[in-house]
Design a protein around this motif. Sequence first.
Motif, PDB file in Angstrom:
ATOM      1  N   PHE A  36      -3.573  44.351  18.959  1.00 53.40           N
ATOM      2  CA  PHE A  36      -2.307  44.063  19.644  1.00 53.40           C
ATOM      3  C   PHE A  36      -1.119  44.363  18.738  1.00 53.40           C
ATOM      4  O   PHE A  36      -1.104  44.023  17.565  1.00 53.40           O
ATOM      5  CB  PHE A  36      -2.232  42.595  20.092  1.00 53.40           C
ATOM      6  N   LYS A  37      -0.125  45.006  19.330  1.00 56.16           N
ATOM      7  CA  LYS A  37       1.156  45.235  18.690  1.00 56.16           C
ATOM      8  C   LYS A  37       2.227  44.949  19.718  1.00 56.16           C
ATOM      9  O   LYS A  37       2.195  45.485  20.820  1.00 56.16           O
ATOM     10  CB  LYS A  37       1.271  46.680  18.185  1.00 56.16           C
ATOM     11  N   GLN A  38       3.167  44.081  19.364  1.00 56.01           N
ATOM     12  CA  GLN A  38       4.190  43.689  20.332  1.00 56.01           C
ATOM     13  C   GLN A  38       4.929  44.918  20.860  1.00 56.01           C
ATOM     14  O   GLN A  38       5.384  45.768  20.100  1.00 56.01           O
ATOM     15  CB  GLN A  38       5.187  42.704  19.690  1.00 56.01           C
ATOM     16  N   VAL A  43       5.251  48.966  30.376  1.00 59.90           N
ATOM     17  CA  VAL A  43       4.857  48.088  31.490  1.00 59.90           C
ATOM     18  C   VAL A  43       3.453  48.419  31.978  1.00 59.90           C
ATOM     19  O   VAL A  43       3.020  47.922  33.017  1.00 59.90           O
ATOM     20  CB  VAL A  43       5.863  48.191  32.657  1.00 59.90           C
ATOM     21  N   GLU A  44       2.728  49.235  31.227  1.00 58.82           N
ATOM     22  CA  GLU A  44       1.386  49.640  31.644  1.00 58.82           C
ATOM     23  C   GLU A  44       0.330  48.617  31.256  1.00 58.82           C
ATOM     24  O   GLU A  44      -0.702  48.490  31.906  1.00 58.82           O
ATOM     25  CB  GLU A  44       1.042  51.011  31.040  1.00 58.82           C
ATOM     26  N   LEU A  45       0.573  47.870  30.156  1.00 57.50           N
ATOM     27  CA  LEU A  45      -0.388  46.883  29.666  1.00 57.50           C
ATOM     28  C   LEU A  45       0.318  45.558  29.446  1.00 57.50           C
ATOM     29  O   LEU A  45       1.502  45.523  29.087  1.00 57.50           O
ATOM     30  CB  LEU A  45      -1.023  47.347  28.354  1.00 57.50           C
ATOM     31  N   LEU A  46      -0.412  44.458  29.657  1.00 55.02           N
ATOM     32  CA  LEU A  46       0.139  43.127  29.460  1.00 55.02           C
ATOM     33  C   LEU A  46      -0.591  42.444  28.309  1.00 55.02           C
ATOM     34  O   LEU A  46      -1.818  42.494  28.224  1.00 55.02           O
ATOM     35  CB  LEU A  46      -0.006  42.296  30.733  1.00 55.02           C
ATOM     36  N   SER A  47       0.168  41.780  27.460  1.00 52.17           N
ATOM     37  CA  SER A  47      -0.422  41.161  26.279  1.00 52.17           C
ATOM     38  C   SER A  47      -1.128  39.858  26.595  1.00 52.17           C
ATOM     39  O   SER A  47      -1.869  39.330  25.772  1.00 52.17           O
ATOM     40  CB  SER A  47       0.677  40.891  25.241  1.00 52.17           C
ATOM     41  N   GLY A  48      -0.934  39.332  27.760  1.00 60.72           N
ATOM     42  CA  GLY A  48      -1.507  38.050  28.161  1.00 60.72           C
ATOM     43  C   GLY A  48      -0.566  37.380  29.140  1.00 60.72           C
ATOM     44  O   GLY A  48       0.611  37.179  28.836  1.00 60.72           O
ATOM     45  N   ILE A  49      -1.049  37.091  30.332  1.00 62.35           N
ATOM     46  CA  ILE A  49      -0.191  36.541  31.384  1.00 62.35           C
ATOM     47  C   ILE A  49      -0.100  35.035  31.186  1.00 62.35           C
ATOM     48  O   ILE A  49      -1.004  34.291  31.555  1.00 62.35           O
ATOM     49  CB  ILE A  49      -0.747  36.893  32.777  1.00 62.35           C
ATOM     50  N   GLU A  50       0.977  34.594  30.581  1.00 56.01           N
ATOM     51  CA  GLU A  50       1.136  33.158  30.339  1.00 56.01           C
ATOM     52  C   GLU A  50       1.312  32.399  31.655  1.00 56.01           C
ATOM     53  O   GLU A  50       0.850  31.277  31.797  1.00 56.01           O
ATOM     54  CB  GLU A  50       2.331  32.919  29.420  1.00 56.01           C
ATOM     55  N   ASP A  65       5.092  37.699  30.713  1.00 61.09           N
ATOM     56  CA  ASP A  65       4.333  38.354  29.649  1.00 61.09           C
ATOM     57  C   ASP A  65       4.883  37.814  28.332  1.00 61.09           C
ATOM     58  O   ASP A  65       5.483  38.529  27.541  1.00 61.09           O
ATOM     59  CB  ASP A  65       4.493  39.873  29.754  1.00 61.09           C
ATOM     60  N   GLY A  66       4.664  36.503  28.157  1.00 57.52           N
ATOM     61  CA  GLY A  66       5.334  35.823  27.060  1.00 57.52           C
ATOM     62  C   GLY A  66       4.419  35.063  26.140  1.00 57.52           C
ATOM     63  O   GLY A  66       4.873  34.209  25.374  1.00 57.52           O
ATOM     64  N   ALA A  67       3.116  35.350  26.194  1.00 56.34           N
ATOM     65  CA  ALA A  67       2.224  34.745  25.220  1.00 56.34           C
ATOM     66  C   ALA A  67       2.387  35.438  23.872  1.00 56.34           C
ATOM     67  O   ALA A  67       2.329  34.788  22.820  1.00 56.34           O
ATOM     68  CB  ALA A  67       0.776  34.839  25.699  1.00 56.34           C
ATOM     69  N   ARG A  68       2.605  36.741  23.902  1.00 55.04           N
ATOM     70  CA  ARG A  68       2.770  37.527  22.676  1.00 55.04           C
ATOM     71  C   ARG A  68       4.034  38.384  22.746  1.00 55.04           C
ATOM     72  O   ARG A  68       4.733  38.531  21.758  1.00 55.04           O
ATOM     73  CB  ARG A  68       1.536  38.405  22.446  1.00 55.04           C
ATOM     74  N   ASN A  98      10.995  43.993  19.017  1.00 53.89           N
ATOM     75  CA  ASN A  98       9.547  43.815  18.912  1.00 53.89           C
ATOM     76  C   ASN A  98       9.169  43.136  17.596  1.00 53.89           C
ATOM     77  O   ASN A  98       8.097  43.380  17.049  1.00 53.89           O
ATOM     78  CB  ASN A  98       8.842  45.168  19.052  1.00 53.89           C
ATOM     79  N   ASP A  99      10.063  42.276  17.130  1.00 53.72           N
ATOM     80  CA  ASP A  99       9.863  41.567  15.868  1.00 53.72           C
ATOM     81  C   ASP A  99       9.410  40.129  16.143  1.00 53.72           C
ATOM     82  O   ASP A  99       9.722  39.556  17.195  1.00 53.72           O
ATOM     83  CB  ASP A  99      11.163  41.532  15.064  1.00 53.72           C
TER      84      ASP A  99
END
Length: 261
Positions: A36-38, A43-50, A65-68, A98-99
Motif C-alpha cells: 500500500f502507498k497512499q 479512483v480505481e482502487l480503494l485502500s479500505g472502505i471505512e 476511503d479514509g482508513a489509509r 499523500n503524506d
Amino acid sequence: NVWISGTEPGDSIQKFSPDGKLLWDFGRRWPKDREFKQDNQSVELLSGIEDFGLDNDAQEIYVSDGARNKRILVFDMKTGAFKRGWGGHGLPLAEIDNDPTPPYDISGPPPELKQFVPLLHCVHVSRDGMVYVCERGNDRMQVFTREGKWVMSFTVHPSTQARGPNCGGPFGKSGPCGTVFNMAFSADPEQKYLFIADGTNNTVWIHERKTGQLVGSFGGAGRYAGNLHWIDTIGTDSKGNIYTGEVEDGKRIQKFVRVNP
C-alpha cells in the motif's frame, strides 16, 4: 436490499437481495500482493472502505476511503461509475497530499487541519442533502453539500486524545482513541439532532445538527444495561429509538427508548 462492506484493502461493497442472493459486487479492491502507498488521486482502487452511505434519492454511494487515504468518493449506485470526490474542507482530489498526518501535542485538543485526518469512520447523507463525515482521528465532524462544498465543522469532546501513542484498534494491545466513531440522525422530519457514538469515552453525545452545539449525552463506561463498552455503531428507527453496537469484548446491541420525546 442489503449492503455490506469490509474495511481491509482486499474488501469491497456487496449488494444482496433480502433472501441473501448476491446481486452486485462493487470491486475496486486493493491487490493482496501490492504494497500500500497512499494515493488520494486514483479512483480505481480503494485502500479500505471505512464506511459507506447510500443516497437513494440520487442513486449514489458515498465511500469513506479514509482508513489509509483521506477522502470521500461518490459513485453511481447502479453502475459503480466514479462521479466525484473531495478531501477535508472540500479540497479537490488533486490537492490532497499523500503524506502521513503530522503528530500533535496530545496534552491539548487536536489542531484544526485543512486536510482530512484518518480514520474517517463514517459518512451519512441527511434528508436535506448534507453530507456528514466522522473524522475520528481529529475528534471532528465535517459537513458538506452533496457536491463536496464545505459547510462547517465542529469538534466532539476535543480533550480526548485523537491519535498518536497508545492508539489502536479494538483487537490490538492499545486502547481506543478519538471520539467520532459513528453517528445517526434523530427521527424527526428535520433531523434536528445528531447522536454521535464515542467509543473512547463510551458515551453518545447529542449535538444540534445545524449548529453543532452539544445539548446532551447518555451512556458511560460499564457492562450493565445502559452502560457502553467500546461503542462503534449507532442507529435510530422511525419512532426515535436508538440502537448501539459494541465491539471488542462488548459484544452486544442495546436499544434505548425515548423517555421525554
